[in-house]
Design a protein around this motif. Sequence first.
Motif, short mmCIF file in Angstrom:
data_model
loop_
_atom_site.label_atom_id
_atom_site.label_comp_id
_atom_site.label_asym_id
_atom_site.label_seq_id
_atom_site.Cartn_x
_atom_site.Cartn_y
_atom_site.Cartn_z
N LEU A 267 0.82 -1.04 0.22
CA LEU A 267 -0.07 0.03 -0.03
C LEU A 267 1.05 1.35 0.07
O LEU A 267 1.60 1.62 0.95
N ASP A 268 1.00 1.80 -1.28
CA ASP A 268 2.11 3.00 -1.47
C ASP A 268 1.33 4.38 -1.45
O ASP A 268 0.56 4.57 -2.14
N GLY A 269 1.57 5.14 -0.43
CA GLY A 269 1.03 6.56 -0.51
C GLY A 269 -0.17 6.35 0.06
O GLY A 269 -1.35 6.81 -0.26
N ALA A 270 -0.18 6.17 1.45
CA ALA A 270 -1.47 5.46 2.01
C ALA A 270 -2.24 6.57 2.43
O ALA A 270 -1.98 7.58 2.97
N MET A 271 -3.54 6.01 2.44
CA MET A 271 -4.69 6.89 3.16
C MET A 271 -5.12 6.39 4.43
O MET A 271 -4.71 5.14 4.67
N VAL A 464 2.85 -4.27 3.56
CA VAL A 464 3.72 -3.22 3.67
C VAL A 464 3.09 -1.92 3.34
O VAL A 464 2.53 -1.93 2.17
N VAL A 465 3.25 -1.21 4.17
CA VAL A 465 2.79 0.29 3.90
C VAL A 465 3.91 1.28 3.83
O VAL A 465 4.60 1.51 4.56
N VAL A 466 3.83 1.97 2.37
CA VAL A 466 4.84 2.88 2.07
C VAL A 466 4.29 4.22 2.43
O VAL A 466 3.55 4.62 1.83
N GLY A 467 5.04 5.02 2.82
CA GLY A 467 4.84 6.48 3.24
C GLY A 467 6.04 7.34 2.75
O GLY A 467 7.44 7.21 3.01
N THR A 468 5.73 8.49 2.22
CA THR A 468 6.71 9.40 1.50
C THR A 468 6.67 10.67 2.45
O THR A 468 5.55 11.28 2.73
N THR A 469 7.82 11.26 2.80
CA THR A 469 7.53 12.11 4.27
C THR A 469 7.12 13.46 3.48
O THR A 469 6.57 14.23 4.25
N ARG A 470 7.44 14.01 2.28
CA ARG A 470 6.88 15.14 1.63
C ARG A 470 5.74 14.76 0.50
O ARG A 470 5.87 15.67 -0.25
N ASP A 471 5.00 13.93 1.05
CA ASP A 471 3.94 13.39 -0.22
C ASP A 471 2.88 14.72 0.01
O ASP A 471 2.56 14.70 0.67
N ALA A 479 0.17 7.36 6.38
CA ALA A 479 0.87 6.06 6.46
C ALA A 479 1.23 5.60 7.76
O ALA A 479 1.13 4.30 8.14
N GLN A 480 1.68 6.37 8.59
CA GLN A 480 2.13 6.25 9.91
C GLN A 480 0.64 5.33 10.58
O GLN A 480 0.74 4.45 11.38
N GLY A 489 0.73 -4.45 9.91
CA GLY A 489 1.44 -3.83 9.03
C GLY A 489 2.85 -3.46 9.32
O GLY A 489 3.23 -3.50 10.47
N ARG A 490 3.57 -2.95 8.13
CA ARG A 490 4.90 -2.76 8.22
C ARG A 490 5.32 -1.52 7.53
O ARG A 490 5.21 -1.49 6.23
N LEU A 491 5.75 -0.48 8.24
CA LEU A 491 5.79 0.70 7.50
C LEU A 491 7.14 0.88 6.90
O LEU A 491 8.25 0.81 7.70
#
Length: 531
Positions: A267-271, A464-471, A479-480, A489-491
Amino acid sequence: MRATRRNRPATAVLAAAAASALLLAGCSSSGSPAPSDTGTPGASASASGAAAKAAPLQPLPEQTPAALAPYYAQKLDWKSCDGEFECAQFKVPLDYDRPAGGDITLAAVRKRASGGAQRLGSLLLNPGGPGGSAVDYLEAVAHGYDPKVRAAYDLVGLDPRGVGRSAPVSCLSGERMDAYTAVDITPDDQAETDALIAADKEFAEACKTKSGDVLGHVSTVEAARDMDVLRALVGDDKLHYLGKSYGTYLGATYAGLFPGRVGRMVLDGAMDPSLDARAGNRTQAGGFETAWAAFAKDCAKREDCPLGRTEKEIGDRLTALFQQIDAKPLPTGSGRKLTEAQATTGVIQAMYAEFLWPQLRTALTDAVAGDGTTLLALSDEYYERGEDGSYPNLMAANMAVNCLDLPAPFTGPEEARAAEADFAAASPHFGRDMAWMALSCTYWPDRPTGLPHTVRAVGAAPIVVVGTTRDPATPYAWAQSLAGQLETGRLLTYDGDGHTAYGRRNTCVDGAVNRYLLGGEAPAEGTRCAK
């Protein structure tokens, strides 16, 4: 920007990102995020507070109901299409609560795995939106996926119900969409407020007239149930899935409903499903503000930056430019005028990816000189407007899904105006726009069927949850929050800019995701990747 919680990176942006080596590599592990990671001040606290209050999504019974058995027993007839791809259609109930009440037809496309005996199954892809066509996305970016992933999986794109080629909802004509995207969404007086309300009502009424019963059955829960039908039809016991942006909400919903059927899920760019519509719009405004700050910092170093030499000067001059365009729309080469709403949308479009920043500098240079052509082109890219003036059903589906998934944040314009200060605190440059944008669902003809909720997915395989800090579109705090809600869940954190991270040639992110997809090895807790 005429949408509500639009989180989908345009297919053209994704395709270009997949084809270009934009990012350098770096990877490390740490236990906690840096203070700047949350983007919007207080965003993490807001997300955790919402998650604590929201009820968990309850799984469906493991046994497939007898009334749905015929749908799960269909045979897919894959036929060659669009060159190297295969296309198929299948039926699902219009209403899962009343399966005998009629069905709709959904469209899927696949790129067969190239590895023969190495094949692991199908990998279902969704680019987000809501409203993004997974069929178009797959056909645009299939070759951008790692060769080993392409060897191991049939890549499959399913247009969700209401989208693209799957019983698409329909609303305004191209000419009326041109007018709709130009309407002032920061009304300064009663006349402008009335015009905005009239535009929202026209959109909603057109959707109901042209789409009929389908309009009330395009929720994310229903789309997730459709994915389970397709999982069975392609012969997989578990659903392997990679969703970007809104696709994370769709994937998380599937995991919540069918935790025992989750395979390898990214899950990339999570809501964050625990947020209500108002909080979601406000925190997303903060995400765009964070992205704007990164652009302004970069622009200040460039000789071709048209707005100044300090971040504050650049921000102040952007505000002044918006005000000037509000008072007097700019001419363009197309004969259409660039309004403030379209100028704002053009800037927001460029926040989705760093490679659009040079185009934005050019667009702002032209706008300062009195020419709105390039900024209007960015706005048109956001809406995926064709050269012939046509629009895909992207915005129709976007509104339809969002307005079903959550109750409208405001009951009328008075509440939207009262929320301006709160939204502006989160985003001085975009907050007011997004407060009024959130009014769209107030006039929707179908009642919402969903509520804010958490997703636990108890018993699911690692997710796997992918989060970008300045998305910009899906703030890192989301994402957190989602990774914290999911039992497994694994960030995976990408410390960088732009919307979503996988497939953008960062070897740390891509390597971590590919190892998981190919071998089931989820990234270690606290894994961080840098530019």
